[in-house]
Design an enzyme around this catalytic site. Sequence first.
Site: not given
Length: 560
Positions: A295-296
């Site tokens: 994520a990210c």
Amino acid sequence: MRDQPAKRALPVRSSVMNAQNAMVGLRGRDLFSTLRGLALQGFKQPIHSARHVAALGGQLGRVLLGDKPFKVNPQDPRFADPTWRDNPLYSRSLQAYLACQKQLNSWIDESSLDADDRARARFVATLLGDALAPSNTLLNPQVIKELFNSGGSSLLKGVTHLVDDLVNNDDMPSQVSKHAFEVGRNVATTSGAVVFRSEMLELIQYKPMSEKQYAKPLLIVPPQINKYYIFDLSSEKSFVQYALKNGLQTFVVSWRNPDPRHREWGLSSYVEALEKAIDACREITGSKDVNLLGACAGGLTIAALQGHLQAKRQLRKVASATYMVSLLDSQIDSPAMLFADELTLEAAKRRSYQQGVLDGRDMARVFAWMRPNDLIWNYWINNYLLGKQPPAFDILYWNNDNTRLPAALHGDLIDFFKHNPLTHPRGLEVCGTPVDMQKVTVDSFSVAGINDHITPWDAVYRSTLLLGGNRRFILSNSGHIQSILNPPGNPKSNYLENPKLTGDPRAWYHDAKHVQGSWWPVWLDWMQERSGEQSDTLMALGNQHYPAMEAAPGTYVHVR
């Protein structure tokens, strides 16, 4: 499922700031320089300025006579109280505020400033306009009502909250009740254990929650910028529990919160640590490969790792890769980044190297200014003018549980946004090996948020195009965090999908199909197809080489 009209309007970006700004920061002197330039421009173009002053005067005259030439955005909560519409005094003050905003923007747009200077000027004008909104004053009708209803105690409570934030919250309004949540008590509560620990990370294995389990494990890699338990908040929002209940052997990385001793930890350091975590997952489960989810910034990390493994001809360790709101193509147009010249970038690197880390509170401050009405002035009104406590909201609690970035990784991320290295072969070197994402032929599943102000959806879409292998892209109807926390059952959840990934995000968007519901079940089907055979669940955690240690959520998550 139904087709949307082909001429669906493109979404408007919700903010002029994004992840780049959080890495680089904003210097006050750059903002003041823009203000000074605007003042000088007023003297350089006196006729132009006089014309707009006259136009503003005419509009204010109409407002004083009771005319309402400007419409208020019905979705703007600042002016939702009917007093702004029905009371003559308040109606006139709101219309005057809107008139000033409109004329200032028109003056900027029609000035002789070049395009970059106009963009900078509009950015500063927006910040000033939001700050000077009449809703931010003691004359706000909500504030006056609360003052009378409380017998004046709301004002005293507000002053108390203000003093507390000045002393304990870096001069920023508190966004969440600090005592409503506790890690391990009512967030990050899923049962599991730390099965591997290095200087940089703890690897948590969770207890199964299904009678059957798939052979290939899922390893969740959170961003280094935040703590991992965004994937394990309350049980109804827990992505970890959703995976466990559907037969996925689930592991998560809990990054250590670095301090100045760890200033030399860069992207290569994180890739090396993550590779060891993968090897631990493989040995514990007996699987030859693992499914990765990043994520990210965690998505950038798993991409760099796969490029490194491909260069070493060890990509067979990875069965699939899921990217949540992750940027691999870092080209983002942002007026705020127009303040970031070479000197600014080097100054940002130098500051973090001198301190050893980039403090999470500094990043949080910039993130707050990405959406000042939502993340600053909303709490200014609630906490100080109305004298109320900030809400007890688990997502905001997690968001305020700040972490730091080691200086070397901060520098690597600045260079990543500056050079956009993954968009060309061998542009990025990790652990001494060049990375070519087109040679990473692992199947991938990418998710973006249509209202994401941190990693804009079109940049996430372009990032998907950099990957080799079979690719799937889904556009959630949410923002940066809610795109991740998108459990089934939410009637507001929906997403767009188009299997034809064209080179133009706009063309993809116009031809995409609208689907009602959460994207989690779609991802689950995709993931289960790539998770091998099912067998009876084994409840034991770890093995003799990687014995279970502390119970989840481990120790690193508590480091502040």
